[in-house]
Scaffold this motif. Structure first.
Motif, PDB file in Angstrom:
ATOM      1  N   ILE A 162      -5.013  11.348   5.484  1.00 40.04           N
ATOM      2  CA  ILE A 162      -4.752  12.663   6.189  1.00 40.04           C
ATOM      3  C   ILE A 162      -4.713  12.146   7.625  1.00 40.04           C
ATOM      4  CG2 ILE A 162      -7.224  13.014   6.379  1.00 40.04           C
ATOM      5  CD1 ILE A 162      -6.389  16.114   5.767  1.00 40.04           C
ATOM      6  N   SER A 163      -3.836  13.060   8.224  1.00 38.09           N
ATOM      7  CA  SER A 163      -3.579  12.800   9.795  1.00 38.09           C
ATOM      8  C   SER A 163      -4.696  13.291  10.553  1.00 38.09           C
ATOM      9  CB  SER A 163      -2.276  13.602  10.305  1.00 38.09           C
ATOM     10  OG  SER A 163      -2.725  15.070  10.046  1.00 38.09           O
ATOM     11  N   PRO A 164      -5.076  12.857  11.813  1.00 41.10           N
ATOM     12  CA  PRO A 164      -6.184  13.375  12.411  1.00 41.10           C
ATOM     13  C   PRO A 164      -6.422  14.608  12.658  1.00 41.10           C
ATOM     14  CG  PRO A 164      -5.361  11.391  13.693  1.00 41.10           C
ATOM     15  CD  PRO A 164      -4.110  11.885  12.413  1.00 41.10           C
ATOM     16  N   ASP A 165      -5.275  15.539  12.916  1.00 42.98           N
ATOM     17  CA  ASP A 165      -5.438  17.110  12.803  1.00 42.98           C
ATOM     18  C   ASP A 165      -5.652  17.691  11.565  1.00 42.98           C
ATOM     19  OD1 ASP A 165      -2.721  16.998  11.930  1.00 42.98           O
ATOM     20  OD2 ASP A 165      -1.990  17.753  13.977  1.00 42.98           O
ATOM     21  N   GLY A 166      -5.401  16.979  10.499  1.00 45.23           N
ATOM     22  CA  GLY A 166      -5.617  17.660   9.159  1.00 45.23           C
ATOM     23  C   GLY A 166      -4.259  18.115   8.482  1.00 45.23           C
ATOM     24  N   ARG A 167      -3.027  18.167   9.444  1.00 46.16           N
ATOM     25  CA  ARG A 167      -1.942  18.961   8.843  1.00 46.16           C
ATOM     26  C   ARG A 167      -1.075  18.189   7.649  1.00 46.16           C
ATOM     27  NH1 ARG A 167       2.864  21.864  12.217  1.00 46.16           N
ATOM     28  NH2 ARG A 167       4.290  22.088  10.295  1.00 46.16           N
ATOM     29  N   LEU A 168      -0.906  16.889   7.921  1.00 47.16           N
ATOM     30  CA  LEU A 168      -0.043  15.970   7.134  1.00 47.16           C
ATOM     31  C   LEU A 168      -0.865  14.954   6.258  1.00 47.16           C
ATOM     32  CD1 LEU A 168       2.518  14.850  10.087  1.00 47.16           C
ATOM     33  CD2 LEU A 168       2.640  16.544   8.403  1.00 47.16           C
ATOM     34  N   VAL A 169      -0.766  15.057   5.085  1.00 50.78           N
ATOM     35  CA  VAL A 169      -1.095  14.067   4.234  1.00 50.78           C
ATOM     36  C   VAL A 169      -0.157  13.125   3.633  1.00 50.78           C
ATOM     37  CG1 VAL A 169      -2.322  13.764   1.796  1.00 50.78           C
ATOM     38  CG2 VAL A 169      -2.729  15.889   3.427  1.00 50.78           C
ATOM     39  N   ALA A 170      -0.273  11.904   3.672  1.00 50.94           N
ATOM     40  CA  ALA A 170       0.678  10.742   3.260  1.00 50.94           C
ATOM     41  C   ALA A 170       0.046  10.485   1.901  1.00 50.94           C
ATOM     42  CB  ALA A 170       0.820   9.688   4.196  1.00 50.94           C
ATOM     43  N   PHE A 171       0.852   9.871   1.002  1.00 49.17           N
ATOM     44  CA  PHE A 171       0.495   9.309  -0.322  1.00 49.17           C
ATOM     45  C   PHE A 171       1.407   8.527  -0.762  1.00 49.17           C
ATOM     46  CE2 PHE A 171       1.835  13.438  -1.007  1.00 49.17           C
ATOM     47  CZ  PHE A 171       2.640  13.686  -2.293  1.00 49.17           C
ATOM     48  N   GLU A 172       1.055   7.776  -1.878  1.00 55.11           N
ATOM     49  CA  GLU A 172       2.102   6.946  -2.860  1.00 55.11           C
ATOM     50  C   GLU A 172       2.431   7.962  -4.123  1.00 55.11           C
ATOM     51  OE1 GLU A 172       1.182   3.070  -3.430  1.00 55.11           O
ATOM     52  OE2 GLU A 172      -0.539   3.086  -1.723  1.00 55.11           O
ATOM     53  N   THR A 173       3.348   7.819  -4.529  1.00 51.90           N
ATOM     54  CA  THR A 173       4.034   8.470  -5.535  1.00 51.90           C
ATOM     55  C   THR A 173       4.984   7.612  -6.387  1.00 51.90           C
ATOM     56  OG1 THR A 173       5.308  10.423  -6.548  1.00 51.90           O
ATOM     57  CG2 THR A 173       6.011   9.647  -4.462  1.00 51.90           C
ATOM     58  N   ASP A 174       4.988   7.767  -7.568  1.00 53.08           N
ATOM     59  CA  ASP A 174       6.223   6.847  -8.352  1.00 53.08           C
ATOM     60  C   ASP A 174       7.000   7.977  -9.051  1.00 53.08           C
ATOM     61  OD1 ASP A 174       4.797   8.115 -10.551  1.00 53.08           O
ATOM     62  OD2 ASP A 174       4.521   6.585 -11.811  1.00 53.08           O
ATOM     63  N   ARG A 175       7.137   9.020  -8.600  1.00 53.77           N
ATOM     64  CA  ARG A 175       8.257   9.896  -9.282  1.00 53.77           C
ATOM     65  C   ARG A 175       9.587   9.295  -9.117  1.00 53.77           C
ATOM     66  NH1 ARG A 175       9.324  15.331  -5.724  1.00 53.77           N
ATOM     67  NH2 ARG A 175      10.425  14.486  -3.918  1.00 53.77           N
ATOM     68  N   ARG A 176       9.898   8.575  -8.474  1.00 53.63           N
ATOM     69  CA  ARG A 176      11.354   7.810  -8.661  1.00 53.63           C
ATOM     70  C   ARG A 176      11.389   6.721  -9.343  1.00 53.63           C
ATOM     71  NH1 ARG A 176      14.775   6.659  -3.935  1.00 53.63           N
ATOM     72  NH2 ARG A 176      13.344   5.346  -3.480  1.00 53.63           N
ATOM     73  N   GLY A 177      10.163   6.238 -10.101  1.00 58.10           N
ATOM     74  CA  GLY A 177      10.245   5.018 -10.738  1.00 58.10           C
ATOM     75  C   GLY A 177       9.670   3.844 -10.253  1.00 58.10           C
ATOM     76  N   GLN A 178       9.484   4.155  -9.086  1.00 58.46           N
ATOM     77  CA  GLN A 178       8.927   3.067  -8.229  1.00 58.46           C
ATOM     78  C   GLN A 178       7.827   3.623  -7.156  1.00 58.46           C
ATOM     79  OE1 GLN A 178      12.327   1.481  -6.076  1.00 58.46           O
ATOM     80  NE2 GLN A 178      11.860   2.925  -4.231  1.00 58.46           N
ATOM     81  N   TRP A 179       6.893   2.743  -6.566  1.00 64.34           N
ATOM     82  CA  TRP A 179       6.004   3.311  -5.709  1.00 64.34           C
ATOM     83  C   TRP A 179       6.717   3.711  -4.264  1.00 64.34           C
ATOM     84  CZ3 TRP A 179       1.853   5.805  -7.498  1.00 64.34           C
ATOM     85  CH2 TRP A 179       1.286   5.368  -8.626  1.00 64.34           C
TER      86      TRP A 179
END
Length: 176
Positions: free
Chosen positions: A136-153
């Protein structure tokens, strides 16, 4: 007299074992950060005051939040549920917001916990693909994460929108 002493010692031993089995709460007041339990996956808040981590204290795997300034654990009502495995915590600037991966039906979801309201929000409901490693970003607005929805991370960014209450240090101007 010897038999009486034996029974007193036995009762004392059983009482201490039963007291050790009470797994309902963490210590209140000052407590050490480290313990004999497995503690892992630490994340520190932007202001350096809080550390969140996964622990098996209290007899169950859970996310804990520790206040380094007060040297005590912070109560997180409704965060750790019995039927859910929580992993990979990340915390905002003052630890108002915690994001983590939770799995209660075998499928991981990214959830957000707001310490002010005590609410848990699932951020990836209906999301196609598997998710892991939220941040999560310091201000709480953005969340980054990994996903495999395209068949790769891949890395994705979720914007919680302009209408959320941001996690900002006291005295920080609103326009910045």
């Amino acid at each position: 007299m010897r038999r009486f002493s034996f029974y007193c010692a036995l009762i004392g031993a059983v009482a201490s074992l039963l007291a050790g089995c009470d797994r309902s709460t963490l210590p209140m007041g000052p407590a050490p950060l480290n313990s004999r339990y497995k503690d892992e996956q630490p994340a520190i808040s932007g202001n350096g005051r809080f550390v969140a981590f996964v622990s098996n204290r209290d007899g169950k795997r859970q996310i804990l939040l520790y206040d380094l300034q007060l040297r005590q654990f912070v109560d997180l009502p409704r965060l750790n549920r019995r039927d859910t495995i929580a992993e990979n915590p990340s915390i905002s600037y003052t630890a108002r917001y915690l994001v983590y991966v939770a799995s209660d039906r075998g499928r991981p979801e990214i959830e957000l916990y707001d310490r002010i309201t005590g609410r848990v929000e699932v951020l990836t409901t209906g999301y196609r693909g598997w998710v892991r490693s939220p941040s999560i970003s310091p201000d709480g607005r953005l969340v980054a994460f990994e996903t495999d929805r395209r068949g790769q991370w891949d890395v994705e960014i979720l914007d919680r929108g302009p209408n959320i209450e941001l996690d900002r240090p006291d005295g920080f101007p609103l326009g910045q």
